[in-house]
Write a protein that holds these residues in place. Sequence first.
Motif, PDB file in Angstrom:
ATOM      1  N   THR A  64       0.933  -1.336  -0.094  1.00  0.00           N
ATOM      2  CA  THR A  64       0.168  -0.073  -0.020  1.00  0.00           C
ATOM      3  C   THR A  64       0.827   1.265  -0.018  1.00  0.00           C
ATOM      4  O   THR A  64       0.511   2.144  -0.688  1.00  0.00           O
ATOM      5  CB  THR A  64      -0.912   0.073   1.083  1.00  0.00           C
ATOM      6  OG1 THR A  64      -1.574  -1.296   1.327  1.00  0.00           O
ATOM      7  CG2 THR A  64      -1.973   1.098   1.195  1.00  0.00           C
ATOM      8  N   TRP A  65       1.733   1.226   0.703  1.00  0.00           N
ATOM      9  CA  TRP A  65       2.789   2.527   0.738  1.00  0.00           C
ATOM     10  C   TRP A  65       3.224   2.605  -0.694  1.00  0.00           C
ATOM     11  O   TRP A  65       3.777   3.859  -0.859  1.00  0.00           O
ATOM     12  CB  TRP A  65       3.911   2.271   1.816  1.00  0.00           C
ATOM     13  CG  TRP A  65       4.814   1.087   1.622  1.00  0.00           C
ATOM     14  CD1 TRP A  65       5.184   0.021   1.911  1.00  0.00           C
ATOM     15  CD2 TRP A  65       6.037   1.168   0.534  1.00  0.00           C
ATOM     16  NE1 TRP A  65       5.838  -0.853   1.582  1.00  0.00           N
ATOM     17  CE2 TRP A  65       6.644   0.147   0.672  1.00  0.00           C
ATOM     18  CE3 TRP A  65       6.700   2.414   0.097  1.00  0.00           C
ATOM     19  CZ2 TRP A  65       7.964  -0.254  -0.125  1.00  0.00           C
ATOM     20  CZ3 TRP A  65       7.791   1.990  -0.916  1.00  0.00           C
ATOM     21  CH2 TRP A  65       8.296   1.001  -0.589  1.00  0.00           C
ATOM     22  N   ALA A  68       0.640   4.462  -2.606  1.00  0.00           N
ATOM     23  CA  ALA A  68       0.345   5.641  -2.147  1.00  0.00           C
ATOM     24  C   ALA A  68       1.726   6.564  -2.515  1.00  0.00           C
ATOM     25  O   ALA A  68       1.255   7.730  -3.097  1.00  0.00           O
ATOM     26  CB  ALA A  68       0.548   5.633  -0.650  1.00  0.00           C
ATOM     27  N   LEU A  71       1.061   7.316  -6.186  1.00  0.00           N
ATOM     28  CA  LEU A  71      -0.035   8.239  -6.524  1.00  0.00           C
ATOM     29  C   LEU A  71       0.367   9.758  -5.928  1.00  0.00           C
ATOM     30  O   LEU A  71       0.007  10.883  -6.914  1.00  0.00           O
ATOM     31  CB  LEU A  71      -1.312   7.767  -5.636  1.00  0.00           C
ATOM     32  CG  LEU A  71      -2.482   8.742  -5.888  1.00  0.00           C
ATOM     33  CD1 LEU A  71      -3.334   8.941  -6.969  1.00  0.00           C
ATOM     34  CD2 LEU A  71      -3.638   8.392  -4.545  1.00  0.00           C
ATOM     35  N   ALA A  72       1.086   9.834  -5.236  1.00  0.00           N
ATOM     36  CA  ALA A  72       1.668  11.262  -4.676  1.00  0.00           C
ATOM     37  C   ALA A  72       2.507  11.848  -5.610  1.00  0.00           C
ATOM     38  O   ALA A  72       2.461  13.075  -6.158  1.00  0.00           O
ATOM     39  CB  ALA A  72       2.381  11.104  -3.219  1.00  0.00           C
TER      40      ALA A  72
END
Length: 85
Positions: A64-65, A68, A71-72
């Motif tokens: 997940t990290w 994320a 996406l960032a």
Amino acid sequence: MPDTPETENPETETAAERRPGEREQAGRSGLLGSFDPVAATEKRKARIRDEIARNRRGEYRVPTWALALALAGVVGVWLLVLFVL
């Protein structure tokens, strides 16, 4: 051909499904049972072995990290293009 449906694949079962009584057996055997370093090491080794086996079968997942962070990065580049360039 076997009579079992294709959704039943023993390779994709979790360790808990293959060994249903293990959780009860691995439970606390006393006050300090949860702090046993040998048992913790064995559990960690078993989890690592299971994860390597899943990855070799192609069942790996992106953490997940990492999603994320990607996406960032995409949003950051998009904002940079919109407001700076």
